[in-house]
Design a protein around this motif. Structure first.
Motif, PDB file in Angstrom:
ATOM      1  N   GLU A  18       0.196  -1.301  -0.102  1.00 25.98           N
ATOM      2  CA  GLU A  18      -0.017   0.095  -0.469  1.00 25.98           C
ATOM      3  C   GLU A  18       1.194   1.285  -0.121  1.00 25.98           C
ATOM      4  O   GLU A  18       0.481   2.517  -0.542  1.00 25.98           O
ATOM      5  N   MET A  19       1.960   1.769   1.471  1.00 25.19           N
ATOM      6  CA  MET A  19       2.540   2.507   0.795  1.00 25.19           C
ATOM      7  C   MET A  19       3.470   2.589  -0.305  1.00 25.19           C
ATOM      8  O   MET A  19       3.627   4.285  -0.207  1.00 25.19           O
ATOM      9  N   GLY A  48      -7.922   6.366   7.933  1.00 31.35           N
ATOM     10  CA  GLY A  48      -6.152   6.564   8.749  1.00 31.35           C
ATOM     11  C   GLY A  48      -5.658   7.728   7.751  1.00 31.35           C
ATOM     12  O   GLY A  48      -5.752   7.491   7.055  1.00 31.35           O
ATOM     13  N   VAL A  49      -4.772   7.726   8.176  1.00 22.76           N
ATOM     14  CA  VAL A  49      -4.051   9.012   7.940  1.00 22.76           C
ATOM     15  C   VAL A  49      -2.233   8.112   8.148  1.00 22.76           C
ATOM     16  O   VAL A  49      -2.426   7.566   9.271  1.00 22.76           O
ATOM     17  N   SER A  50      -1.668   8.437   7.009  1.00 20.72           N
ATOM     18  CA  SER A  50      -0.495   8.011   6.569  1.00 20.72           C
ATOM     19  C   SER A  50       0.380   9.409   6.890  1.00 20.72           C
ATOM     20  O   SER A  50       0.437   9.858   5.329  1.00 20.72           O
ATOM     21  N   ARG A  85       7.381   5.886   5.493  1.00 20.41           N
ATOM     22  CA  ARG A  85       6.260   5.605   6.477  1.00 20.41           C
ATOM     23  C   ARG A  85       6.698   6.816   8.153  1.00 20.41           C
ATOM     24  O   ARG A  85       7.484   5.815   8.955  1.00 20.41           O
ATOM     25  N   GLY A 133       1.639   8.559  11.213  1.00 19.81           N
ATOM     26  CA  GLY A 133       0.431   8.087  10.976  1.00 19.81           C
ATOM     27  C   GLY A 133      -0.540   8.920  12.134  1.00 19.81           C
ATOM     28  O   GLY A 133      -0.434   9.292  13.816  1.00 19.81           O
ATOM     29  N   THR A 134      -1.980   8.833  11.691  1.00 16.92           N
ATOM     30  CA  THR A 134      -3.146   9.180  12.913  1.00 16.92           C
ATOM     31  C   THR A 134      -4.309   8.074  12.582  1.00 16.92           C
ATOM     32  O   THR A 134      -4.482   8.461  11.631  1.00 16.92           O
ATOM     33  N   SER A 135      -5.063   7.873  13.981  1.00 12.52           N
ATOM     34  CA  SER A 135      -6.110   6.735  13.265  1.00 12.52           C
ATOM     35  C   SER A 135      -7.168   8.098  13.563  1.00 12.52           C
ATOM     36  O   SER A 135      -8.290   8.264  12.983  1.00 12.52           O
TER      37      SER A 135
END
Ligand SMILES: Nc1ncnc2c1ncn2[C@@H]1O[C@H](COP(=O)(O)OP(=O)(O)OP(=O)(O)O)[C@@H](O)[C@H]1O
Ligand SMILES: CC(C)(CO)[C@@H](O)C(=O)NCCC(=O)O
Length: 406
Positions: A134-135, A182-184, A196, A199-201
């Motif tokens: 994904e990243m 969510g945030v990457s 990476r 990140g934050t949920s």
């Protein structure tokens, strides 16, 4: 179903397709080549030089067509399966040529759903999902868009949208902030060179999830639409509310700065029903966007990055969201860092997965680098796909391109 399916299915020939199956949305990119029947269709489908299958300079066969984008809610994955089934995929084109004896049919896929739904795709479509990280896909997609697609990146501040001219030779390093469920946050240093870093949920899923519970909105766009009309000062506690209407100038806080998101909801005399849903939506959007803007800036600061590109479907090209993020980045960096947004914001991962076909030969076609054909050329020597952005495109805007065969 929410997708760009204005291409008559009987008139399309899908030769490549990739999926990004996220926590909230499934994104699709597919290459639809022009064929004779497409010629009779509207302008939307015509290539600029209108040739169907010609020879390139180095005598490679050329397919001209368009990259199309579509999306579905992940919770309605059956709609996506129906859509794929109805597209009459030329499945012969998806055989794995690295294993010629195999009759395995595969589609490139990324996102958590490539793992979660692999069995479902096999069972319902007889297709295997060829999983891509994904990243890695996000970064590949971002680099492609930034280097190859004209007017892809823009700033948005005080209602002013300004396209940013990207020099492909001076792109790195930058911070990519992908705001999905969510945030990457990814520090990008080059093609395939990234980390990476945070990140934050508290992301798009939080906005939509809390918003749905608090406002009873039935869909995301309705919630976003509500926020247009809302006033965040009804629920947010401002510095001025605490300081009797004055600034706290000594520490650089104006009276209108939010001191506490939703802080006014502590009032014992009011229940949820006493607040307007539009005000709730506005405060929620502001809270999430501001928080992401601030964390992004802090990560940019950590690594000395001046450019931050925001992507992901949470943004939705929404003015207030972009404005809030930009103000947060501008405020915290004292004007040093810049928030930028991408026109194909939600399709980075899917594009990255699509481009990973370059690793495999598909029915005589190899997808290497995508390169812009119009209106300016990019620096690297051309490989296999030339693209130009459809000037009429919206967030789902198709990209005109040419695939060079091997
Ligand atoms: N039609 C929609 N339905 C649901 N959410 C939407 C819609 N349009 C935009 N969104 C927003 O976009 C977010 C999902 O964005 P995106 O598709 O980029 O992430 P994702 O891939 O689903 O999530 P993740 O990468 O975390 O798995 C949702 O959480 C919501 O905030
Ligand atoms: C888990 C993923 C990567 C799935 O896309 C995304 O939702 C995300 O980055 N969430 C934030 C997780 C965290 O770093 O707290």
């Amino acid at each position: 179903m929410d997708h760009l399916a204005d291409v008559s299915q009987s008139q399309t020939q899908i030769s490549h397709l990739a999926l990004d199956i996220g926590g909230s949305l499934i994104k699709l990119v597919y290459f639809c080549r022009y064929d004779d029947s497409c010629r009779d269709d509207g302008d939307e489908l015509r290539s600029q030089n209108d040739s169907l299958c010609s020879k390139s300079d180095n005598s490679k066969p050329v397919l001209e067509g368009r990259l199309h984008f579509a999306k579905f809610e992940t919770s309605k994955i059956n709609d996506c399966l129906d859509f794929l089934r109805s597209m009459k995929l030329r499945l012969g084109g998806f055989h794995d040529r690295t294993a010629p004896s195999s009759d395995k049919i595969f589609i490139k896929a990324t996102g958590g759903g490539a793992y979660k739904f692999a069995d479902l795709f096999k069972e319902k479509l007889g297709v295997s999902l060829d999983k891509e990280d994904e990243m890695e896909c996000l970064v590949t997609g971002a680099n492609f868009l930034l280097k190859a697609v004209h007017q892809e990146a823009f700033t948005y501040l005080d209602g002013q949208k300004e396209f940013v001219q990207i020099d492909p030779n001076d792109l790195y390093p930058y911070l990519l902030v992908n705001i999905g469920s969510g945030v990457s946050m990814i520090k990008v240093d080059g093609d395939g060179k990234f980390e990476r870093v945070s990140g934050t949920s508290l992301g798009g899923g939080t906005f939509w999830g809390l918003g749905r519970l608090l406002t009873k909105c039935k869909n995301f766009d309705e919630l976003l639409e509500l926020s247009h009309r809302g006033n965040n000062r009804i629920l947010d506690m401002l510095v001025g509310d605490i300081y009797g209407g004055t600034d706290y100038a000594k520490i650089g806080l104006s009276s209108t700065t939010i001191a506490s998101s939703f802080g006014k909801a502590i009032s014992e005399s009011k229940e949820l029903g006493d607040y307007q849903p539009e005000d709730v939506s506005r405060s929620l959007l502001r809270m999430i966007s501001n928080n992401i803007g601030q964390i992004s800036y802090l990560n940019a600061l950590r690594f000395g990055l001046k450019r931050i590109f925001f992507a992901g479907f949470f943004i939705r090209g929404h003015a207030y969201t972009m404005d809030t993020i930009s103000v947060a980045v501008n405020f915290w960096s004292k004007g040093e860092a810049k928030a930028m947004f991408l026109r194909h914001e939600g399709f980075l991962g899917t594009l990255g997965a699509f481009m990973s076909y370059e690793k495999q030969c598909l029915d005589g076609l190899t997808v290497h680098k995508m390169q812009q054909k119009f209106p300016i050329s990019v620096s690297s020597a051309g490989d296999n796909i030339y693209c130009s952005l459809n000037s009429n495109s919206d967030e789902n805007g198709s990209i005109e391109c040419t695939v060079y065969g091997t």
